[in-house]
Design an enzyme around this catalytic site. Structure first.
Site, PDB file in Angstrom:
ATOM      1  N   ALA A  33      29.803   3.857  -3.724  1.00  0.00           N
ATOM      2  CA  ALA A  33      30.011   4.095  -5.152  1.00  0.00           C
ATOM      3  C   ALA A  33      30.912   5.306  -5.380  1.00  0.00           C
ATOM      4  O   ALA A  33      31.781   5.293  -6.269  1.00  0.00           O
ATOM      5  CB  ALA A  33      28.660   4.301  -5.843  1.00  0.00           C
ATOM      6  N   ASP A 138      12.049  12.140   1.874  1.00  0.00           N
ATOM      7  CA  ASP A 138      10.857  12.953   1.585  1.00  0.00           C
ATOM      8  C   ASP A 138      10.522  13.024   0.089  1.00  0.00           C
ATOM      9  O   ASP A 138       9.376  13.247  -0.284  1.00  0.00           O
ATOM     10  CB  ASP A 138      11.036  14.388   2.117  1.00  0.00           C
ATOM     11  CG  ASP A 138      11.287  14.414   3.610  1.00  0.00           C
ATOM     12  OD1 ASP A 138      10.951  13.431   4.290  1.00  0.00           O
ATOM     13  OD2 ASP A 138      11.841  15.423   4.099  1.00  0.00           O
ATOM     14  N   GLN A 266      10.696   5.187  10.173  1.00  0.00           N
ATOM     15  CA  GLN A 266      10.663   5.165   8.713  1.00  0.00           C
ATOM     16  C   GLN A 266      12.009   5.331   8.038  1.00  0.00           C
ATOM     17  O   GLN A 266      12.176   4.998   6.874  1.00  0.00           O
ATOM     18  CB  GLN A 266       9.757   6.290   8.244  1.00  0.00           C
ATOM     19  CG  GLN A 266       8.419   5.762   7.861  1.00  0.00           C
ATOM     20  CD  GLN A 266       7.644   6.828   7.209  1.00  0.00           C
ATOM     21  OE1 GLN A 266       6.929   7.553   7.867  1.00  0.00           O
ATOM     22  NE2 GLN A 266       7.801   6.954   5.922  1.00  0.00           N
TER      23      GLN A 266
HETATM   24  O1  F6P Z   1      13.832  15.120   5.879  1.00  0.00           O
HETATM   25  C1  F6P Z   1      13.744  13.826   6.371  1.00  0.00           C
HETATM   26  C2  F6P Z   1      12.910  13.792   7.625  1.00  0.00           C
HETATM   27  O2  F6P Z   1      12.872  12.475   8.105  1.00  0.00           O
HETATM   28  C3  F6P Z   1      11.501  14.347   7.486  1.00  0.00           C
HETATM   29  O3  F6P Z   1      10.608  13.425   6.901  1.00  0.00           O
HETATM   30  C4  F6P Z   1      11.159  14.696   8.902  1.00  0.00           C
HETATM   31  O4  F6P Z   1      10.171  15.705   8.974  1.00  0.00           O
HETATM   32  C5  F6P Z   1      12.486  15.214   9.416  1.00  0.00           C
HETATM   33  O5  F6P Z   1      13.490  14.608   8.617  1.00  0.00           O
HETATM   34  C6  F6P Z   1      12.767  14.897  10.855  1.00  0.00           C
HETATM   35  O6  F6P Z   1      13.931  15.585  11.201  1.00  0.00           O
HETATM   36  P1  F6P Z   1      14.884  15.178  12.381  1.00  0.00           P
HETATM   37  O7  F6P Z   1      15.507  13.847  12.032  1.00  0.00           O
HETATM   38  O8  F6P Z   1      15.891  16.268  12.426  1.00  0.00           O
HETATM   39  O9  F6P Z   1      14.037  15.049  13.590  1.00  0.00           O
END
Ligand code: F6P
Length: 334
Positions: A33, A138, A266
């Site tokens: 976009a 998050d 996730q």
């Molecule tokens: O901020 C997104 C996130 O997926 C959080 O939920 C998680 O704690 C963090 O990033 C994990 O970080 P990384 O991908 O740097 O391991």
């Protein structure tokens, strides 16, 4: 012109776009976009590879409409991404500012979450014309009711909970699912309510291991065929601590606990309709803001509308999960 970093050369407006922090499903919809709306508005568009790291390293490349074709349905980010710690230092930011000047960028669009938007705020305070787009699974970012990627990440957690319920109902084992979200319980709360779990443990509210065990026991006592707990990764008692507790008290409790940590699974979902639309609407609104030179703004969704909030207000602030919903979750898990 707003600043030295945003110097306009011969009337050409050059927009650079990057993704930063953790990837989130729907980022590609936002990139698409931004690129297509910006070209429509007469901007030259360049992509910055691998977030702020690529920015500091001057990794810029022109981008056209075709380069963002066939990506709206994909998770991850077509631009590459990084967590770039040096941006927290004056030296790191100076490298980024210099690259913006050298590449004659008139506006930088940063698609990312909390840390990334704090970085954007710092760059803007030091003279760069920056616009942010709220994107993190998050959903703890201040300045938006919902951020790009959160609903798809919840769907992934829900699929896991639904699948675990099948096996949980077949043998007397309690299950614990650890959900991402860093220090915010939003993903866990939504997944727990929509997944109908017996326990929801969040960073915002401490739940002792003994109380979790007692709630799971009570579920069996009420005749339930399964007992499932969702635990946020940032909860005071994390999955490992709880596993240890259940192991030590197994004979007394009369059932075992099996743990599934969803982790980065996730983040890997294909964006659902909500995240595709959110990415699309926020991306287009960010270009409107760039066109109107409303620099130093985060574009998020507030009360159903793309809305700008000053990056200076967003930086360093987080939004906790709405724990009032825990009461409803408790009633419905009975
Ligand atoms: O901020 C997104 C996130 O997926 C959080 O939920 C998680 O704690 C963090 O990033 C994990 O970080 P990384 O991908 O740097 O391991």
């Amino acid at each position: 012109m707003h600043s030295s970093a945003g110097t306009e050369i011969g009337g050409v407006q050059r927009l650079a776009v990057l993704t930063s922090g953790g990837d989130a499903p729907g980022m590609n919809a936002a990139i698409r976009a931004v690129v297509r709306s910006a070209i429509e508005r007469g901007f030259e568009v360049v992509r910055v590879r691998d977030g702020y790291q690529g920015l500091a390293g001057g990794d810029f490349w022109p981008m056209g409409r075709r380069e963002v074709g066939g990506i709206i349905q994909l998770g991850g980010t077509r631009l590459g991404i990084s967590r770039y710690e040096p941006l927290k230092t004056a030296q790191g930011r100076e490298r980024a500012l210099r690259a913006l000047r050298e590449h004659e960028i008139t506006v930088l669009v940063v698609i990312g979450g909390n840390g990334s938007q704090s970085g954007a705020a710092a760059l803007h305070a030091e003279g760069a014309p920056v616009i942010g787009i709220a994107s993190t699974i998050d959903n703890e970012l201040y300045g938006t009711d919902i951020s790009i990627g959160a609903t798809t990440a919840i769907d992934v957690a829900l699929q896991a909970i639904d699948l675990l319920r099948v096996t949980a109902a077949s043998m007397k084992r309690a299950f614990l699912v650890e959900v991402m979200g860093r220090h915010c319980g939003y993903l866990t709360l939504m997944a727990g309510i929509a997944g109908g779990t017996e326990v929801i443990a969040l960073p915002e509210v401490d739940l002792e291991p003994a109380s979790i065990a007692q709630t799971l026991c009570a579920a069996y006592d009420r005749g339930k065929s399964h007992a499932i707990a969702v635990i946020a990764e940032g909860a005071k008692y994390d999955a490992d601590t709880l596993m240890q507790y259940f192991h030590e008290h197994r004979d007394r409790l009369g059932f075992e606990l099996r743990v599934t940590k969803l982790g980065h699974v996730q983040r890997g979902g294909a964006p659902g309709v909500f995240d595709r639309m959110l990415g699309t609407l926020l991306g287009a609104a960010a270009v409107d803001a760039a066109f109107e030179r409303r620099y130093g703004t985060l574009i998020g969704m507030r009360d159903g509308k793309p809305t700008g909030t000053l990056l200076a207000e967003v930086a360093g602030r987080t939004k906790p999960a709405d724990t009032r919903l825990l009461e409803l979750a408790h009633v419905l898990a009975m």
